[in-house]
Design a protein around this motif. Sequence first.
Motif, PDB file in Angstrom:
ATOM      1  N   ALA A   1      43.919  37.422  41.898  1.00  0.00           N
ATOM      2  CA  ALA A   1      43.544  36.333  40.985  1.00  0.00           C
ATOM      3  C   ALA A   1      44.236  36.504  39.634  1.00  0.00           C
ATOM      4  CB  ALA A   1      42.037  36.291  40.815  1.00  0.00           C
ATOM      5  N   GLU A   2      44.311  37.746  39.152  1.00  0.00           N
ATOM      6  CA  GLU A   2      44.996  38.007  37.896  1.00  0.00           C
ATOM      7  C   GLU A   2      46.462  37.613  37.986  1.00  0.00           C
ATOM      8  OE1 GLU A   2      46.222  41.759  34.959  1.00  0.00           O
ATOM      9  OE2 GLU A   2      45.306  42.111  36.914  1.00  0.00           O
TER      10      GLU A   2
ATOM     11  N   GLY B   1      46.843  33.859  38.106  1.00  0.00           N
ATOM     12  CA  GLY B   1      46.566  33.288  36.799  1.00  0.00           C
ATOM     13  C   GLY B   1      47.739  33.444  35.846  1.00  0.00           C
TER      14      GLY B   1
ATOM     15  N   ARG C   1      43.921  30.458  38.956  1.00  0.00           N
ATOM     16  CA  ARG C   1      43.185  31.727  39.017  1.00  0.00           C
ATOM     17  C   ARG C   1      41.762  31.503  39.504  1.00  0.00           C
ATOM     18  NH1 ARG C   1      42.877  36.270  34.236  1.00  0.00           N
ATOM     19  NH2 ARG C   1      41.286  37.600  35.196  1.00  0.00           N
TER      20      ARG C   1
END
Length: 276
Positions: free
Chosen positions: A104-105, A108, A116
Amino acid sequence: MSIDLLLFSSFLALSLILGIISSTKVHNISEYAIGNRDFSTPTLTATLIATYIGAGIFSYTLIETYRQGIYFLIPASAESISLLIVGYILAPRMGEFLGKLSIAESMGEMFGPRVRLITVIFGFMRLICYLSVNFKVSSKILELIFGTSGEYATILSALIVIIYSTLGGIRAVTFTDIIQFFTFGCLVPVITIIAWQALGEKSSAMVLHTLTTSALFDYKAVFDLTNPKLYEMLVMCVFFMVPDLGPDIFQRISMGRSVGQVMRSFMIAGFVCFLF
């Protein structure tokens, strides 16, 4: 105390102890999520294999092999090739993601906060389903060994996993994966031998008779070009070969010290899973 109860209780106790010990070495979120990226190649390989071969695979592989024979075994074997594809094709191009805390990081940073958030939501949905299967199988084992109800067994197995993973982070999970790897590496051959002996003196003849008379294991019929199931099986092979870069697999990539180590780990894991 029976040997079943001793083995399972020891495994659960070791998991909790390792979680508590590992918690003393966690000082920040980076160490919690990916450790210090000082894992050896055998350790990274073992946790990859343990992540790939979960309780769900143990359950449905036995069931579907019995139901579908070669029609299931070949696509199931092709699934391990996805690990080889990650190691040989994707890993050399993922150097920039080493050390990232999560997929997710990374998403993003590349595509913004909305992507994200979407990655987080679908990651949760995927892993909740995956954990549910594992808890279900674990609770069934606890129910059979301890004689508890299914509900209490499910709660107990879930609590054990949550406690050691919450306390120790990725180090605790990795250590328990190693224990799991060696536990199943020893027990699967033993279970196979016991099952073989349970068939009696005519075990070889029974197995040979099944392989030679059952249509599910007739390779000539399976690979007949006029057989519509052949093309369904080939489509499933292609589907299963698509690399899986979910949150858990991405984390194993991010834990690596170098691209070369990640490549070696995935290649070895793919080969072992194919044999399994």
